[in-house]
Structures are given as C-alpha cells and as structure tokens.
Design an enzyme around this catalytic site. Structure first.
Site, PDB file in Angstrom:
ATOM      1  N   SER A 332     -15.002  49.864  57.155  1.00 40.28           N
ATOM      2  CA  SER A 332     -15.577  51.258  57.118  1.00 40.28           C
ATOM      3  C   SER A 332     -16.552  51.114  58.155  1.00 40.28           C
ATOM      4  CB  SER A 332     -16.138  51.310  55.941  1.00 40.28           C
ATOM      5  OG  SER A 332     -15.265  51.691  54.680  1.00 40.28           O
ATOM      6  N   ASP A 625     -11.570  50.933  46.318  1.00 44.34           N
ATOM      7  CA  ASP A 625     -10.828  50.094  46.906  1.00 44.34           C
ATOM      8  C   ASP A 625     -10.543  48.926  46.113  1.00 44.34           C
ATOM      9  OD1 ASP A 625     -10.495  52.148  48.820  1.00 44.34           O
ATOM     10  OD2 ASP A 625     -11.938  50.937  50.198  1.00 44.34           O
TER      11      ASP A 625
HETATM   12  C1  S3P Z   1     -13.837  54.985  53.013  1.00 47.85           C
HETATM   13  C2  S3P Z   1     -13.762  55.686  51.820  1.00 47.85           C
HETATM   14  C3  S3P Z   1     -12.948  55.676  50.715  1.00 47.85           C
HETATM   15  C4  S3P Z   1     -12.248  54.184  50.840  1.00 47.85           C
HETATM   16  C5  S3P Z   1     -11.474  54.127  52.058  1.00 47.85           C
HETATM   17  C6  S3P Z   1     -12.843  53.858  53.236  1.00 47.85           C
HETATM   18  C7  S3P Z   1     -14.663  55.184  54.154  1.00 47.85           C
HETATM   19  O1  S3P Z   1     -12.081  56.627  50.704  1.00 47.85           O
HETATM   20  O2  S3P Z   1     -11.151  54.462  49.737  1.00 47.85           O
HETATM   21  O3  S3P Z   1     -10.984  52.737  51.912  1.00 47.85           O
HETATM   22  O4  S3P Z   1     -14.598  54.412  55.140  1.00 47.85           O
HETATM   23  O5  S3P Z   1     -15.346  56.160  54.277  1.00 47.85           O
HETATM   24  P1  S3P Z   1     -12.450  58.007  49.952  1.00 47.85           P
HETATM   25  O6  S3P Z   1     -13.509  58.839  50.717  1.00 47.85           O
HETATM   26  O7  S3P Z   1     -11.319  58.863  50.197  1.00 47.85           O
HETATM   27  O8  S3P Z   1     -12.574  57.769  48.628  1.00 47.85           O
END
Ligand code: S3P
Length: 753
Positions: A332, A625
C-alpha cells in the site's frame, strides 16, 4: 498461390520491375517479391556482371545487365537501390529514358536524394516516391539476399504534397507484398529520426572497432572480446561505401545527434573520474528501464506476459520455522510513494520500495505519463516529481496488473487531470467492482465510463472541474477513501469521506508528510483542494500483510521461534496481531519506533497453542488482507473460529471466503460458509499440540497470491504434500516468497516459474 499469408504479391500489378543496384537491399526486395508469388518479371541493372549472374542463378531476378538504356523500356516500376551518393548520376542516366515509369528508392537519407532529384529533373517528379526500408544486415551483396529481410519491418515513404497518388499506391503495394509495415513521414523528420536511431549507432560501432583495432594488443582484445563487444559492434561489419555516403548525405542531422551523444559521454566520463556512483547508477537505471520499455513496445507485451505462467508450489509436510528475516516493503505504501512522489514538487527518495509486479506496474504507468523515475534498485527509487499539474497524457492505456489499489487510486487521481486516460488490468482485476469509486467520483463532477457491471476497463475523461463532496462510504475501504482524497486534491472546496470503521490511513499520513494538510474529525477524513505537495524521503516498512504468513507459520508449529524485522505496525493494520494474540499466540513487539510517519517494530513470535475465537468485528477492516493466513491459524487452533462482517473478502483478488473454504475442504478441515464469513473447526479439544492437523491435497489458488501463500504455510501441519496451482501472482506482492520461506524452514518447491 503464396504460402505465406503476410507476404502476398497479388496487389502488385507491374509487368516488369527494374532494380538498379543489385546488392543486399535490392536483391532481398526481388527475393521477397518472388517468394510472395509476384507474377511479373524482375530485372536488375548493375555494373558488376558477376552479381547479375549470381542473382539469376539464385532465381532472385529473371534477367539483367549493365546498361540502363536496354532495361528501362518495358519496365513499369524502377527501384533505385544504389549507394546514396551514386543516386544523382544514376538519375542523370535515367532521365532521358523515362516515360510513364514509377520511380522509387531505398536510400537511408532522404533530403540529399530529394536535392539530387531536384538538380537532375528541375523538381522532384510526381511519380518519384522516396522511400526507405528500415532493415538491413552487416552482410553485403546479392548472395546475402533474404526474402524475409523486410518481414514485419518498417518502410518509411516520404511523399510530397504533389506526389502522384497512383505512384504512391504502387510503391506501397510493393512493400506490403514483402510483409513490411509501410508508414509515411516528411523528409526532414525522417532524416532526423534516422540520424539518431540508425546513423549514430553505426558511427559509434565503426569508431569503437577501429579504435580498438589500432591498438597494439588488438589480437588479444578481439580474441577475448565477449558478448558485449560482439553485440555492440555487429553493425561495424556493414558496407563501408554505403555508410560513407550516408554520413556525407545526412551531415547536419548526424552532427546534431553526435553533439548530444558527446555531451552524454562527457557527463559519464566525469562521473567515472569522480567515482560518482550515484550519478552512474542514475544514468544506467534510466537507460536500462528505457531499454526494457523499448523491448515491451517492440514485442507489444507488457506485464500481461506474466499472466500466462502457470507456477505450481509443492509443499512438503511438516517442519518448523526459525531465524530472523525481513519481508519486502509494504504494498500500500509503495503504490502511494510513487503516486505522491510523482505529483510532488522536488525529488522524492524512496527506500524499502516493494519490487513486486503490481507496484512496478504503478511505477511504469507514471513513467508513461512523463515522470522520470530512477530505479528500483534494491528497494531504492528516485522520483523526479512533476508537480500537481505536470503529468502528461500517456500514449496508450495504463495497465495496472492485478492491483485493485492501483486502479482505484489512479481513478481518483486521473479524474482531476487535463487529459483522457484508460485504465486496464489483468483478468482477475477485470472482474472486480469499480463502481464503488466511479459513483462518488461522478458526484464530484468526474466523467468515467466503465465496462458492464461497473468493471474495468475504466475510461476517464480529463478536463473536468471537480467539486468537493461529503461522502458516507457504504463499505470500510481505504481504497475508496484514498481515491476520493486524491480526486479532492484537484477539487474545488472541501472533500470529506466518512468511514463506517477505521481503515488504513497511509494516504492521509503521506499527504501530511508531503506538507498537504489532511484533517481528521472522528470518522471523517477531509482535505481542501488546490494545494501543493513538497517531495520528501519515504522509508517503506516491511509489509505486515506479507509478514503475516510467517507469523502464522510460527504460531502453528511447535518449536518455532522467528523474528520479522522492521514491520509496519500502523494501528490501522495490526488486526492480525490482535487476532492472533486473542487466539493465544506469543508475539512480542521489539524496538518500536517511527520511520517517516509510520510506526515500525521487530516482531518476535514463538509457538504457543492456539484456541478458536469469535473474531471481533471491529478487527475485520484492520486485518482485511490477513484472513487467508488467519484461516490456516484457525484450522490449527483448538475449537471453532467464527468470522462475520467480512463480505468484502468476496471481492478481493478472488472470492477469498469461497477459495479458502474450498481449499480447507480439500485438506479435510470442516467449515461452514456464510455470506459474510465462515466458521472453521480446528483441532479437537484435548488432542494435544503435536501431529498433523489435516491432510495434504491439491489446491487451486485461483491466481490469488494470498491464497497461494496461506496454503503454503498450511503445509507445516499437514500429513501429506500440498500442491498449489496458479501461484504466479505471488510475485505481485511478495517477490522471492519461496526463497524466504525455505530460508526459515518451510519445504516448498516452485515449478514452472
Ligand atoms: C488497500 C486497501 C484494502 C486492501 C488492499 C490494499 C490499500 O482494500 O485489501 O490490499 O492500499 O488501500 P479495500 O480498501 O478494498 O478494503
């Protein structure tokens, strides 16, 4: 009938073609036409009677001689394939013999030939189509003729406004018959482009070989010269007369290309002299990436090629884990570092960047929008920010691989640009919902088209004026929140996003770190549009989501003792630690400190028996995750683990509730699936902590990286081998997962990588 569907001479309606100058280029044209089934006659004119004889003997031409006067009458199309400086005298000889013939040439420079034609004919004749096939070989003479020389190569025609249309069509047909791609350009541009892409490299190759050959130890140099020398200098074996003529004919454009080159070499020379490794690295990195990008353009592939691989993991049962490792950088934060670094003013230095396929796709997308980015090199990336309004329209669609984060954040960011864009992704991403960002962005004034059902590809129309909105998110999603905040940077007024539960806040932290104030009032994050970002260093911690697989590995296996270094423990990401601790795991946080606005720590985890729990709903977004790995922990815990409120797991890289339920079922782990969760029945009470928890089996990861890694870890407590299919996408988030897993004690083999 021609056998080759690409090479087809049915469009060439010439009774007789005359090739003047029977060398490699003219001979290959004749050979290609014959191979394409050309039904007319091909004759050649060349002062060298041996070449003519050889051409006839090879079946490349039907007849020939040394006298134009006898060959021109009866020919309908004449191709001048003599060296550039010989063109003028050939034209002079031809002029009195011509009537209705179409004339073309194959010279590597065009201005000089046009000037020569003007001198001979008074003006460039309307039936003279200047052309240049971009193909060649270091070999010379008709003996080297190759019917495939022009296949899939470009042929540039440089017509003038008054060039005869029929002549143009006939010359085009000639090259199409050889399976070449014909394109048009004006004469001046042709000469400048070729000076840089062809003439300069030939000059350098000639010069390098000549310089080395003059040196005393030349025999040794050539004896020991390996790949680099051979690759770089192959073209120094080209026809000297032809190249002498090219450099004389295209003098000005070559000199300007050479000046630029000399300046570059001078810069590198001074970096070498000063031992300036950074400068060398920056130049080589830029060049290396440009070269790879160039390859993808030539091969018309991108990261898509990676989707084709069927990688299978074979996990031996048993074992335990120990040691100290550092898992790769946070996905992220890596995506966001490139995005904000690109929009900032100044140079952003990133370290710890995740060199996974998804974050590399993000990096590539910004390069395609004109941002200079050096690296990644061992996790270091240097981004030369272009400012909030400095991005440029990319030449094609932007491909973001497997990454929902990239697609959703990009959508917000691109909604505020002045140019149109299209976002595409791989097969898995193409099934994921994008309406969750498209709808609120439309409320802000963005114009976004999706495919059916709100799926990718997304087409985003630039040049819209966005307005801030006050948005209640229907789901707890950091991607949606971040998308709207990024659009909010370009919107008039305030953009406010209310989240139903706290989600990761990396966007807010990084924006604040770059000097862009983001406010927080309870469950609302907000910012004002129209500000600026100032570049700053970013230290990306290790990804807790990747660390999770090893936390679970140690948590489920007796005698395990593992340290995971420099892991990001942002409070919005530590659901996995909270949940594992609640299950009885022994986790210690050592050396907690902060890097660049994000808290990090070393995590020490030792085996302790786990028990099943009801996972607190408030922990779900904080561990979103980590559930595939947590389900493996649950399968090894005593009693039942219950999860609810996790319907978002159904729209991740796969439907993770279904994929995990199916996989656990294969191993014989009892479970019940719900719309928003799952119950997993672990080990029986009083069963003791030793011995396998379930069987082995054959699992389909459905191309989901986290499903693949979760079942790899499961192998530690299986009674038999676990085989996992479709694991190539592990590289999207965790390059060298298998290497690290083996290092700490797992027995996993990768097949078909
Ligand atoms: C993320 C947010 C999450 C996560 C993804 C990374 C991010 O998704 O599952 O792997 O970097 O903002 P969601 O916002 O759909 O929950």
């Amino acid at each position: 009938m021609p056998v080759d569907p690409l090479r087809d001479a049915s469009g060439v309606d010439e009774p007789r073609i005359l090739i003047v100058g029977l060398g490699l280029i003219g001979g290959s044209l004749a050979a290609a036409l014959k191979a394409a089934g050309f039904g007319g006659e091909i004759v050649a004119c060349d002062p060298d009677a041996d070449e003519i004889e050889r051409g006839i003997g090879m079946g490349v031409i039907d007849a020939g001689g040394g006298e134009l006067a006898t060959l021109v009458p009866g020919s309908s199309l004449i191709v001048l394939a003599v060296p550039v400086l010989a063109m003028e005298s050939v034209m002079r000889e031809l002029a009195p013999l011509l009537d209705e013939q179409v004339l073309t040439d194959v010279g590597s420079t065009k201005m000089a030939i046009r000037r020569a034609a003007e001198r001979v004919f008074g003006a460039l004749p309307a039936r003279f189509v200047l052309g240049h096939p971009i193909a060649g070989s270091e070999k010379t003479g008709v003996a080297a003729s190759n019917a495939d020389l022009y296949r899939r190569h470009k042929v540039i025609l440089t017509p003038e406004p008054d060039t005869d249309r029929d002549a143009m069509a006939r010359v085009r047909a000639l090259w199409n018959a050889c399976a070449a791609d014909v394109l048009e350009m004006d004469v001046e541009r042709h000469d400048q482009v070729l000076a840089r892409t062809s003439h300069l490299p030939h000059l350098l190759a000639f010069s390098l070989v000549d310089t080395l050959a003059r040196q005393d130890e030349r025999l040794d140099i050539f004896r020991y010269a390996a790949g680099g020398f051979r690759d770089f200098t192959r073209i120094a074996g080209s026809d000297p007369v032809m190249w002498r003529d090219i450099f004389i004919a295209n003098r000005d454009a070559v000199l300007s290309a050479l000046d630029d080159f000399e300046a570059g070499v001078t810069r590198l020379r001074s970096a070498v002299a000063a031992g300036d490794g950074d400068r060398l690295l920056a130049t080589f990195d830029r060049a290396s990436h440009a070269r790879h990008y160039f390859d993808t353009l030539l091969n018309q592939t991108r990261y898509q090629a990676m989707e084709q691989r069927n990688v299978r993991y074979r996990v031996s049962p048993g074992g335990n884990v120990s040691g100290a490792i550092r898992v790769p950088g946070d996905k992220s934060i890596s995506h966001r570092s490139i995005m904000l670094g690109a929009l900032a003013e100044g140079v952003t230095q990133v370290q710890g960047f995740l060199e996974g396929e998804d974050s590399l796709a993000t990096l590539q997308a910004f390069r395609e929008m004109g941002v200079a980015i050096e690296g990644p090199h061992q996790g270091r990336v240097t981004i030369h920010g272009v400012g909030m309004h400095g991005l440029k329209k990319p030449a094609g669609s932007l491909y973001v691989g497997n990454s929902g984060t990239a697609m959703r954040l990009f959508t917000g960011l691109l909604a505020g640009q002045a140019f149109d864009t299209e976002l595409t992704g791989d097969a898995s991403l193409t099934k994921r919902p994008m309406d969750r960002v498209a709808k609120p962005l439309r409320q802000m004034g963005a114009v976004i088209d999706t495919a059916e059902g709100g799926r990718p590809p997304l087409r985003i129309q630039g040049g819209q004026s966005l307005k801030g909105i006050d948005y209640d998110m229907p789901m707890a999603s950091a991607q949606v929140k971040s998308c709207l905040l990024l659009a909010g940077l370009y919107a008039e007024g305030e953009t406010r996003v209310r989240e139903p539960a706290p989600t990761r806040d990396h966007t807010e932290r990084m924006l604040n770190g770059f000097g862009y104030p983001v406010g927080r009032e309870g469950d609302v994050a907000w910012l004002n549009g129209g500000g600026r970002l100032s570049a700053g260093p970013i230290d990306v911690p290790s990804d807790i989501s990747s660390a999770t697989f090893f936390l679970v590995a140690a948590a489920i296996t007796p005698d395990s003792d593992l340290v995971l270094e420099h892991v990001g423990i942002n409070p919005t990401r530590i659901g996995v630690i909270n949940i594992l601790k609640a299950m009885g795991a022994d986790i210690e946080l050592l050396d907690e400190h902060e890097v660049g606005g994000e808290p990090v720590s070393n995590l020490r985890i030792r085996y302790a028996p786990l028990r099943g729990i009801d996972i607190p709903v408030d922990q779900v977004p904080l561990a979103i995750d980590e559930f595939p790995a947590l389900f493996i922990a649950a399968a090894n815990a005593e009693g039942t683990t219950r999860l609810r409120g996790a319907e978002e797991l159904r729209v991740k890289e796969s439907d993770r509730l279904q994929a995990m339920a199916d996989g656990l079922g294969v191993l014989g782990v009892a479970n019940t699936l719900y719309a928003d969760g799952i119950d997993i029945v672990g080990r029986l009470e009083g069963e003791g902590s030793d011995g396998p928890s379930y069987a082995g089996g054959h699992i389909d990861s459905l191309g989901d990286h986290r499903i693949a890694m979760a079942f790899t870890v499961a192998g530690l407590r299986a009674s038999g081998e676990i085989v996992i299919d479709d694991c190539a996408n592990v590289a999207t988030s965790f390059p060298d997962f298998v290497g690290l897993a083996c290092r700490v004690g797992l027995g996993v083999n990768e097949e078909g990588a």
